[in-house]
Design a protein around this motif. Sequence first.
Motif, PDB file in Angstrom:
ATOM      1  N   ASN A 326       0.820  -1.212   0.000  1.00 29.49           N
ATOM      2  CA  ASN A 326       0.000   0.000   0.000  1.00 29.49           C
ATOM      3  C   ASN A 326       0.853   1.261   0.000  1.00 29.49           C
ATOM      4  O   ASN A 326       0.494   2.267  -0.636  1.00 29.49           O
ATOM      5  CB  ASN A 326      -0.927  -0.008   1.212  1.00 29.49           C
ATOM      6  CG  ASN A 326      -2.087   0.948   1.053  1.00 29.49           C
ATOM      7  OD1 ASN A 326      -2.668   1.036  -0.029  1.00 29.49           O
ATOM      8  ND2 ASN A 326      -2.434   1.657   2.111  1.00 29.49           N
ATOM      9  N   GLN A 327       1.961   1.235   0.703  1.00 31.28           N
ATOM     10  CA  GLN A 327       2.830   2.404   0.738  1.00 31.28           C
ATOM     11  C   GLN A 327       3.379   2.734  -0.643  1.00 31.28           C
ATOM     12  O   GLN A 327       3.640   3.900  -0.957  1.00 31.28           O
ATOM     13  CB  GLN A 327       3.973   2.175   1.728  1.00 31.28           C
ATOM     14  CG  GLN A 327       3.534   2.216   3.187  1.00 31.28           C
ATOM     15  CD  GLN A 327       4.660   1.881   4.142  1.00 31.28           C
ATOM     16  OE1 GLN A 327       5.792   1.577   3.726  1.00 31.28           O
ATOM     17  NE2 GLN A 327       4.379   1.910   5.443  1.00 31.28           N
ATOM     18  N   GLN A 328       3.523   1.721  -1.466  1.00 28.03           N
ATOM     19  CA  GLN A 328       4.070   1.947  -2.797  1.00 28.03           C
ATOM     20  C   GLN A 328       2.999   2.294  -3.818  1.00 28.03           C
ATOM     21  O   GLN A 328       3.234   3.108  -4.719  1.00 28.03           O
ATOM     22  CB  GLN A 328       4.841   0.707  -3.256  1.00 28.03           C
ATOM     23  CG  GLN A 328       5.571   0.898  -4.581  1.00 28.03           C
ATOM     24  CD  GLN A 328       6.596  -0.196  -4.823  1.00 28.03           C
ATOM     25  OE1 GLN A 328       6.922  -0.959  -3.922  1.00 28.03           O
ATOM     26  NE2 GLN A 328       7.113  -0.263  -6.041  1.00 28.03           N
ATOM     27  N   TYR A 329       1.785   1.723  -3.646  1.00 24.40           N
ATOM     28  CA  TYR A 329       0.776   1.885  -4.701  1.00 24.40           C
ATOM     29  C   TYR A 329      -0.524   2.543  -4.245  1.00 24.40           C
ATOM     30  O   TYR A 329      -1.351   2.905  -5.084  1.00 24.40           O
ATOM     31  CB  TYR A 329       0.456   0.521  -5.332  1.00 24.40           C
ATOM     32  CG  TYR A 329       1.639  -0.091  -6.027  1.00 24.40           C
ATOM     33  CD1 TYR A 329       2.076   0.396  -7.262  1.00 24.40           C
ATOM     34  CD2 TYR A 329       2.356  -1.131  -5.439  1.00 24.40           C
ATOM     35  CE1 TYR A 329       3.178  -0.141  -7.901  1.00 24.40           C
ATOM     36  CE2 TYR A 329       3.465  -1.686  -6.061  1.00 24.40           C
ATOM     37  CZ  TYR A 329       3.866  -1.196  -7.294  1.00 24.40           C
ATOM     38  OH  TYR A 329       4.963  -1.725  -7.923  1.00 24.40           O
ATOM     39  N   GLY A 330      -0.732   2.682  -2.936  1.00 25.12           N
ATOM     40  CA  GLY A 330      -1.912   3.382  -2.457  1.00 25.12           C
ATOM     41  C   GLY A 330      -3.231   2.772  -2.887  1.00 25.12           C
ATOM     42  O   GLY A 330      -4.164   3.501  -3.255  1.00 25.12           O
ATOM     43  N   VAL A 331      -3.340   1.448  -2.805  1.00 24.40           N
ATOM     44  CA  VAL A 331      -4.561   0.786  -3.287  1.00 24.40           C
ATOM     45  C   VAL A 331      -5.547   0.464  -2.175  1.00 24.40           C
ATOM     46  O   VAL A 331      -6.704   0.142  -2.453  1.00 24.40           O
ATOM     47  CB  VAL A 331      -4.217  -0.510  -4.047  1.00 24.40           C
ATOM     48  CG1 VAL A 331      -3.540  -0.197  -5.372  1.00 24.40           C
ATOM     49  CG2 VAL A 331      -3.341  -1.427  -3.188  1.00 24.40           C
ATOM     50  N   PHE A 332      -5.122   0.541  -0.912  1.00 24.78           N
ATOM     51  CA  PHE A 332      -5.988   0.179   0.212  1.00 24.78           C
ATOM     52  C   PHE A 332      -6.257   1.397   1.103  1.00 24.78           C
ATOM     53  O   PHE A 332      -5.438   2.322   1.178  1.00 24.78           O
ATOM     54  CB  PHE A 332      -5.357  -0.923   1.067  1.00 24.78           C
ATOM     55  CG  PHE A 332      -4.922  -2.137   0.295  1.00 24.78           C
ATOM     56  CD1 PHE A 332      -5.779  -2.742  -0.620  1.00 24.78           C
ATOM     57  CD2 PHE A 332      -3.653  -2.676   0.484  1.00 24.78           C
ATOM     58  CE1 PHE A 332      -5.378  -3.864  -1.330  1.00 24.78           C
ATOM     59  CE2 PHE A 332      -3.244  -3.799  -0.226  1.00 24.78           C
ATOM     60  CZ  PHE A 332      -4.113  -4.393  -1.142  1.00 24.78           C
ATOM     61  N   THR A 333      -7.400   1.355   1.765  1.00 24.88           N
ATOM     62  CA  THR A 333      -7.717   2.410   2.740  1.00 24.88           C
ATOM     63  C   THR A 333      -7.647   1.888   4.165  1.00 24.88           C
ATOM     64  O   THR A 333      -7.052   2.518   5.032  1.00 24.88           O
ATOM     65  CB  THR A 333      -9.112   2.999   2.482  1.00 24.88           C
ATOM     66  OG1 THR A 333     -10.097   1.941   2.497  1.00 24.88           O
ATOM     67  CG2 THR A 333      -9.160   3.715   1.147  1.00 24.88           C
TER      68      THR A 333
END
Length: 406
Positions: A326-333
Amino acid sequence: MPPKQQVMSRTLFDEIILPVYAPAQFIPVKGEGSRVWDQQGKEYIDFAGGIAVNALGHCHPKLVAALQAQSTQLWHTSNGFTNEPALSLASRLVNNTFAERVFFANSGAEANEAAFKLARHYAVKTFSPYKTKIIAFYQGFHGRTLFTVSVGGQAKYSDGFGPKPADIVHVPFNDLNAVKAVIDDHTCAVVLEPIQGEGGLTAATKPFLSGLRQLCDQCNALLIFDEVQCGMGRTGSLFSYMDYNVTPDILTSAKALGGGFPISAMLTTHKIAKVMSAGCHGTTYGGNPLACAVANAAFDIINTPEVLSGVADRSTRFLQQLEKINQQYGVFTTYRGKGLLLGAELAPAYQGQAADFVQLAAEFGVLILNAGHNVLRFAPSLIIGENEIEQGMLRLMQAVSHFVKR
């Protein structure tokens, strides 16, 4: 001339199987531990666990040995007889839970069907013929029979099949005030999953479950926990009710109970069970010697400090790896669930695309699940190795990278 041999292809599925599933385009043919291979020999890391069924991975040696040993002794007797594996499994369940009575069936839906029938029968016999209301929750899931799918709080599964069983009320999950508004002396049961599986991996709060217990006691209603998906070690306790220190009146178990072999159980107390009599409910296959033999072996492995305590460590590793992605791609909340029943909610830009993520992940060699349209679900083996976690997450990161770029 001998008949032409049928090719076991995915296309054949579309031709001869009732079209109620949309399976992957590849066909698994072998599994070992947390790895699966398809017809072409491609390897997959299994983070799906057969929807939380394969709690000990694929083809665990002790489960295989139990099945092989029982297969040479006794396969089936019907409910006209009892058998030693069934008595042994029932004893394990009684000795390790609140329960005093056990009913065996073959699936989670059947166990829940039995639970709902028992709750109504108990209320009718003990209090009033009008005490039949069942309170359940939106986004809940309890099976696919007409009764269980009606109790489940997702209309998409129950609409279109004609009149539904009556006297079932749905309210928002984790909303105690909503329950207070509808519970009364006509309520026979409150039914819920402590962690909603198909509904998005939402976990009940402790105040919510404690409040439900108090409300049920005040109204002489039974509290039913559906632990088909979240039970049998999945949260790090044998059953998740133990995490909350709230004891239900009826509990249902399936999936991991047999470690991959179809079996389910409904657990309850003497007080409630005594309203039942011979012939008022039953099942031909329930308590099958083969199923119970495998379940005994699975129970003995799962119900150990080593396995149960290891769930928390593996859960932490999963969450750390998901956050790394997530830190790399920002896909999760947010992350949901508990133990090794985890969910990752998709960011707004990817809402509605959970099924696409699942399909793409398989292309990169990792099996995951979705829970609705917006949550990725992970239910791996309770004993999955650190190496499999790292390899699977690397493949998932590759899939996410591809998805984001496209």
